[in-house]
Design a protein around this motif. Structure first.
Motif, PDB file in Angstrom:
ATOM      1  N   PHE A  70      52.541  63.935  28.932  1.00  0.00           N
ATOM      2  CA  PHE A  70      53.321  65.037  28.393  1.00  0.00           C
ATOM      3  C   PHE A  70      52.421  66.237  28.146  1.00  0.00           C
ATOM      4  O   PHE A  70      51.197  66.133  28.217  1.00  0.00           O
ATOM      5  N   ARG A  71      53.029  67.358  27.847  1.00  0.00           N
ATOM      6  CA  ARG A  71      52.289  68.570  27.474  1.00  0.00           C
ATOM      7  C   ARG A  71      52.801  69.078  26.137  1.00  0.00           C
ATOM      8  O   ARG A  71      54.006  69.104  25.881  1.00  0.00           O
ATOM      9  N   ASN A  72      51.897  69.446  25.281  1.00  0.00           N
ATOM     10  CA  ASN A  72      52.186  70.108  24.001  1.00  0.00           C
ATOM     11  C   ASN A  72      52.849  69.183  22.980  1.00  0.00           C
ATOM     12  O   ASN A  72      52.328  68.992  21.885  1.00  0.00           O
ATOM     13  N   GLY A  73      54.000  68.639  23.302  1.00  0.00           N
ATOM     14  CA  GLY A  73      54.691  67.765  22.358  1.00  0.00           C
ATOM     15  C   GLY A  73      55.621  66.821  23.076  1.00  0.00           C
ATOM     16  O   GLY A  73      55.978  67.021  24.235  1.00  0.00           O
ATOM     17  N   VAL A  74      56.036  65.771  22.364  1.00  0.00           N
ATOM     18  CA  VAL A  74      56.897  64.757  22.971  1.00  0.00           C
ATOM     19  C   VAL A  74      57.684  64.040  21.884  1.00  0.00           C
ATOM     20  O   VAL A  74      57.243  63.959  20.730  1.00  0.00           O
ATOM     21  N   GLN A  75      58.854  63.552  22.249  1.00  0.00           N
ATOM     22  CA  GLN A  75      59.656  62.737  21.346  1.00  0.00           C
ATOM     23  C   GLN A  75      59.470  61.279  21.750  1.00  0.00           C
ATOM     24  O   GLN A  75      59.884  60.874  22.831  1.00  0.00           O
ATOM     25  N   SER A  76      58.811  60.491  20.911  1.00  0.00           N
ATOM     26  CA  SER A  76      58.555  59.085  21.210  1.00  0.00           C
ATOM     27  C   SER A  76      59.487  58.200  20.399  1.00  0.00           C
ATOM     28  O   SER A  76      60.229  58.682  19.534  1.00  0.00           O
ATOM     29  N   GLY A  77      59.428  56.911  20.644  1.00  0.00           N
ATOM     30  CA  GLY A  77      60.202  55.967  19.854  1.00  0.00           C
ATOM     31  C   GLY A  77      59.754  55.895  18.410  1.00  0.00           C
ATOM     32  O   GLY A  77      60.449  55.346  17.563  1.00  0.00           O
ATOM     33  N   CYS A  78      58.580  56.457  18.124  1.00  0.00           N
ATOM     34  CA  CYS A  78      58.047  56.484  16.756  1.00  0.00           C
ATOM     35  C   CYS A  78      58.217  57.854  16.122  1.00  0.00           C
ATOM     36  O   CYS A  78      57.660  58.119  15.048  1.00  0.00           O
ATOM     37  N   GLY A  79      58.954  58.740  16.780  1.00  0.00           N
ATOM     38  CA  GLY A  79      59.173  60.074  16.238  1.00  0.00           C
ATOM     39  C   GLY A  79      58.505  61.146  17.074  1.00  0.00           C
ATOM     40  O   GLY A  79      57.911  60.882  18.117  1.00  0.00           O
ATOM     41  N   ALA A  80      58.594  62.378  16.599  1.00  0.00           N
ATOM     42  CA  ALA A  80      58.018  63.517  17.309  1.00  0.00           C
ATOM     43  C   ALA A  80      56.504  63.505  17.179  1.00  0.00           C
ATOM     44  O   ALA A  80      55.950  63.098  16.162  1.00  0.00           O
ATOM     45  N   ALA A  81      55.825  63.943  18.236  1.00  0.00           N
ATOM     46  CA  ALA A  81      54.362  63.979  18.237  1.00  0.00           C
ATOM     47  C   ALA A  81      53.886  65.211  18.973  1.00  0.00           C
ATOM     48  O   ALA A  81      54.581  65.733  19.855  1.00  0.00           O
ATOM     49  N   GLN A  82      52.701  65.680  18.615  1.00  0.00           N
ATOM     50  CA  GLN A  82      52.104  66.834  19.262  1.00  0.00           C
ATOM     51  C   GLN A  82      50.773  66.460  19.890  1.00  0.00           C
ATOM     52  O   GLN A  82      50.140  65.477  19.494  1.00  0.00           O
ATOM     53  N   SER A  83      50.342  67.274  20.846  1.00  0.00           N
ATOM     54  CA  SER A  83      49.099  66.997  21.563  1.00  0.00           C
ATOM     55  C   SER A  83      47.904  66.894  20.625  1.00  0.00           C
ATOM     56  O   SER A  83      46.963  66.146  20.882  1.00  0.00           O
ATOM     57  N   ALA A  84      47.942  67.656  19.523  1.00  0.00           N
ATOM     58  CA  ALA A  84      46.816  67.668  18.590  1.00  0.00           C
ATOM     59  C   ALA A  84      46.550  66.304  17.975  1.00  0.00           C
ATOM     60  O   ALA A  84      45.456  66.034  17.478  1.00  0.00           O
ATOM     61  N   MET A  85      47.556  65.429  18.006  1.00  0.00           N
ATOM     62  CA  MET A  85      47.379  64.079  17.465  1.00  0.00           C
ATOM     63  C   MET A  85      46.490  63.223  18.354  1.00  0.00           C
ATOM     64  O   MET A  85      45.975  62.199  17.911  1.00  0.00           O
ATOM     65  N   GLY A  86      46.316  63.611  19.606  1.00  0.00           N
ATOM     66  CA  GLY A  86      45.554  62.809  20.551  1.00  0.00           C
ATOM     67  C   GLY A  86      46.403  61.701  21.138  1.00  0.00           C
ATOM     68  O   GLY A  86      47.586  61.553  20.812  1.00  0.00           O
ATOM     69  N   PRO A  87      45.840  60.890  22.033  1.00  0.00           N
ATOM     70  CA  PRO A  87      46.579  59.778  22.632  1.00  0.00           C
ATOM     71  C   PRO A  87      47.018  58.788  21.551  1.00  0.00           C
ATOM     72  O   PRO A  87      46.322  58.589  20.556  1.00  0.00           O
ATOM     73  N   PHE A  88      48.180  58.174  21.753  1.00  0.00           N
ATOM     74  CA  PHE A  88      48.641  57.188  20.779  1.00  0.00           C
ATOM     75  C   PHE A  88      49.555  56.165  21.451  1.00  0.00           C
ATOM     76  O   PHE A  88      50.099  56.407  22.527  1.00  0.00           O
TER      77      PHE A  88
END
Length: 313
Positions: A122-140
């Motif tokens: 993804f780029r910048n941000g994504v909606q995952s099964g664990c909620g919204a996430a941003q690139s700044a969080m790093g891989p998860f």
């Protein structure tokens, strides 16, 4: 690291062409008021309690369960990637395939069946099964949907942090070799897949349950042990993958050790603050991360990765 010419995984989901961040708001305030008015006071209390339990235990945003639509419409179109992006995508796909082949063998030898995770780009941000996430969080890794999420720009940042320039990348490239720093990137993918292995083995749920009854400091300590075990599992993968494919080259292990050093809690806190707060560590020190990766790499034995029953991390 030798990776070209090997199988690419079909478990890669490319969302880089999506417009919008994927961080839309789900159910709005007016919609919530309407839902709660129909449920009544008792029903609302039950829903709130269940939502908090889901949030605490599984890390899933309870609002996502109420069926709301994203505030930002997602329009998917082919992502126009650069040659460097394309090569990184191919490498990541090969590494994911390598983890599939390796962990399938390890699980089969223990009489178990390995379930492949999906890797989401993804780029910048994504909606995952664990909620919204941003690139700044790093891989998860999200255990709720069994997917690994990564913005490939993370690797560009990691190369810069490791002091690897574009010239160095190109000068080391041959027909069978990717750029310098590629095994450090493989280590990152293998670490996140290590969390998937923990999820399949039931370790993640046990840790999550234990954290519910722990103080913040105790919860952080449990998180450290979980992260260090994922580092060890990444080493186990590298050990067995080397036996299968002979993919390692001179300097590769040192690259992974450098990456482990520069994502240690003590290193990051010292860089950001000038001092460290050990009780706030959630991933382990640089020395610990390198040590546990090496333990898995040298032994190839999952039993040697029991970070939860050792006094010496």
């Amino acid at each position: 690291m030798r990776w070209k010419g090997r199988r690419e995984s079909n478990q890669v989901e490319d969302l880089r062409g999506n417009s919008g961040s994927g961080l839309g708001g789900g159910v709005g305030p007016l919609a919530l008021m309407g839902i709660f008015s129909r449920l009544g006071i008792k029903g609302t209390i039950v829903v709130v309690i269940l939502g908090l339990i889901v949030w605490k235990v599984f890390g899933i945003n309870p609002l996502a369960m109420l069926g709301g639509q994203p505030a930002t419409q997602q329009v998917s179109q082919p992502y126009q990637e650069s040659a460097e992006d394309a090569q990184t995508r191919q490498m990541v796909s090969v590494i994911l395939a390598d983890t599939e082949d390796t962990w399938q063998q390890i699980f089969a030898s223990a009489g178990k069946q390995y379930q492949k995770p999906t890797l989401v780009l993804f780029r910048n941000g994504v909606q995952s099964g664990c909620g919204a996430a941003q690139s700044a969080m790093g891989p998860f890794y999200c255990p709720a949907d069994q997917k690994v999420y990564i913005d490939l720009s993370f690797f560009q940042q990691m190369r810069q942090q490791m002091g690897i320039s574009g010239d160095q990348q190109n000068s080391t490239e041959t027909a069978n070799t990717n750029q310098a720093g590629d095994f450090a990137e493989a280590y990152v993918i293998a670490h996140e897949v290590g969390h998937h292995v923990q999820n399949l083995l039931g370790i993640s749920s046990q840790v999550q349950q234990a954290r519910q009854q722990a103080s913040e400091t105790q919860g952080n300590a449990l998180s450290v042990r979980q992260e260090l075990q994922a580092d060890c599992y990444a080493g186990v993968w590298a050990h067995h993958n080397q036996q299968r494919t002979q993919f390692l080259q001179a300097g590769d292990v040192e690259e992974a050790m450098d990456a482990a050093h520069k994502i240690g809690d003590d290193y990051l806190q010292k860089q950001a603050r000038g001092y460290v707060v050990p009780d706030s560590f959630t991933h382990g020190t640089s020395q610990q991360r390198a040590r546990w990766f090496n333990t898995g790499l040298n032994t190839g034995d999952l039993n040697q990765c029991d970070t939860f029953n050792t006094q010496q991390l």
